[in-house]
Design an enzyme around this catalytic site. Structure first.
Site, PDB file in Angstrom:
ATOM      1  N   ASN A  58      24.984  27.231  29.801  1.00 37.26           N
ATOM      2  CA  ASN A  58      24.206  26.091  29.305  1.00 37.26           C
ATOM      3  C   ASN A  58      25.161  24.925  29.090  1.00 37.26           C
ATOM      4  O   ASN A  58      25.900  24.898  28.106  1.00 37.26           O
ATOM      5  CB  ASN A  58      23.502  26.469  27.999  1.00 37.26           C
ATOM      6  CG  ASN A  58      22.729  25.307  27.401  1.00 37.26           C
ATOM      7  OD1 ASN A  58      22.503  24.289  28.056  1.00 37.26           O
ATOM      8  ND2 ASN A  58      22.323  25.444  26.144  1.00 37.26           N
ATOM      9  N   SER A  97      29.136  31.026  20.764  1.00 37.39           N
ATOM     10  CA  SER A  97      30.602  31.078  20.834  1.00 37.39           C
ATOM     11  C   SER A  97      31.103  32.248  21.674  1.00 37.39           C
ATOM     12  O   SER A  97      32.092  32.900  21.332  1.00 37.39           O
ATOM     13  CB  SER A  97      31.208  31.120  19.422  1.00 37.39           C
ATOM     14  OG  SER A  97      30.939  29.918  18.727  1.00 37.39           O
ATOM     15  N   HIS A 154      15.676  26.485  22.479  1.00 36.85           N
ATOM     16  CA  HIS A 154      17.045  26.496  21.957  1.00 36.85           C
ATOM     17  C   HIS A 154      17.046  25.890  20.556  1.00 36.85           C
ATOM     18  O   HIS A 154      16.283  24.975  20.256  1.00 36.85           O
ATOM     19  CB  HIS A 154      17.968  25.706  22.889  1.00 36.85           C
ATOM     20  CG  HIS A 154      19.418  25.895  22.597  1.00 36.85           C
ATOM     21  ND1 HIS A 154      20.057  25.231  21.572  1.00 36.85           N
ATOM     22  CD2 HIS A 154      20.361  26.687  23.181  1.00 36.85           C
ATOM     23  CE1 HIS A 154      21.324  25.596  21.543  1.00 36.85           C
ATOM     24  NE2 HIS A 154      21.531  26.481  22.507  1.00 36.85           N
ATOM     25  N   GLU A 205      20.613  33.730  19.765  1.00 35.86           N
ATOM     26  CA  GLU A 205      21.734  32.872  19.398  1.00 35.86           C
ATOM     27  C   GLU A 205      21.673  32.568  17.904  1.00 35.86           C
ATOM     28  O   GLU A 205      20.866  31.738  17.476  1.00 35.86           O
ATOM     29  CB  GLU A 205      21.701  31.554  20.177  1.00 35.86           C
ATOM     30  CG  GLU A 205      21.966  31.687  21.659  1.00 35.86           C
ATOM     31  CD  GLU A 205      22.272  30.329  22.284  1.00 35.86           C
ATOM     32  OE1 GLU A 205      23.373  30.175  22.821  1.00 35.86           O
ATOM     33  OE2 GLU A 205      21.434  29.427  22.205  1.00 35.86           O
TER      34      GLU A 205
END
EC number: 5.3.1.1
Length: 253
Positions: free
Chosen positions: A8, A213, A91, A168
């Protein structure tokens, strides 16, 4: 099934940098499936630069409506025409910066599926929600609100639309921090159980990516965890060598 390593780029990348990036990816054969999601204006140029290399392309969002008077929105059909096969939806940056609700994400997913795109539906908790012990509850609620019936084959009998989940944790995105392996494994197990309840047989096999990360130094351990079907990679996907290193870690799993 090979793991999926999805990059992304967010609002990064330039037209001038496409050639070098594609040149690095073209000869690679990491053993994992590669997907790159650049800003929408770069989809077609990157597709051309990849010159048939086995790298899929995706978008970072699409509109609820397929066409019409919706200034600034991205048509899922046009994204598909440009060469996208996937689209990231829900997201945390979209949910926070644009106040997108799970209901909106669900409608966007329906539109994406109708246009032939595979939705990558993102879920994840904030640091405060994890610290208060609400992480799994929050993620289950996001799943319940964001997943359309098409993913369970409930719209057209016998036709199950493909979809992907990306977990995430919001507090790990771009911070360099990652949850413990135990926390990731527990959350992915919780997501799998929720998918089975919500989608039936389709939920038993739907890929669940981990994002937050992900980098070459931690990719192998994260990708080896149960129910981790790949990674949604942010900053590390901007450098082809780092992106390929993560993909190679998946292949070693």
């Amino acid at each position: 099934m090979p793991q999926l390593i999805a990059g992304n780029w967010k609002m990064n990348g330039t037209l001038a940098g496409i050639a070098a990036y594609a040149a690095a990816l073209r000869p690679a054969s990491p053993g994992a499936e590669l997907l790159v999601c650049p800003p929408a204006p770069l989809i077609a140029p990157l597709r051309a630069a990849l010159d048939g290399a086995p790298v899929a392309l995706g978008a970072q969002d699409c509109a609820v409506k397929r066409s019409g008077a919706h200034t600034g929105d991205l048509s899922a059909d046009l994204l598909a025409e440009l060469g996208a096969t996937h689209v990231i939806l829900g997201h945390s940056e979209r949910r926070a910066d644009h106040a997108e609700s799970s209901a909106t994400v669900r409608e966007k997913a329906r539109t994406a599926i109708a246009a032939g795109l595979v939705p990558i539906i993102c879920v994840g908790e904030t640091e405060a929600e994890r610290d208060s012990g609400e992480a799994e509850t929050v993620v289950r609620a996001q799943l319940a609100g964001s997943l359309p019936e098409e993913l369970a084959g409930q719209t057209v009998p016998g036709v199950v639309a493909p979809g992907i989940i990306a977990y995430e944790p919001v507090w790990a995105i771009g911070t360099g921090r990652t949850p413990t392996e135990e926390d990731v494994a527990a959350m992915h197990a919780s997501i799998r159980a929720a998918l089975r309840r919500q989608l039936g047989a389709a939920g038993a096999t739907m890929p669940i990516l981990y994002g937050g990360s992900v980098k070459p130094s931690n990719a192998a351990s994260l990708l080896a965890l149960p129910e981790v079907g790949g990674a949604l990679v942010g900053g590390a996907s901007l450098k082809a060598e780092d992106f390929l290193a993560i993909a190679s870690a998946a292949a070693r799993d």
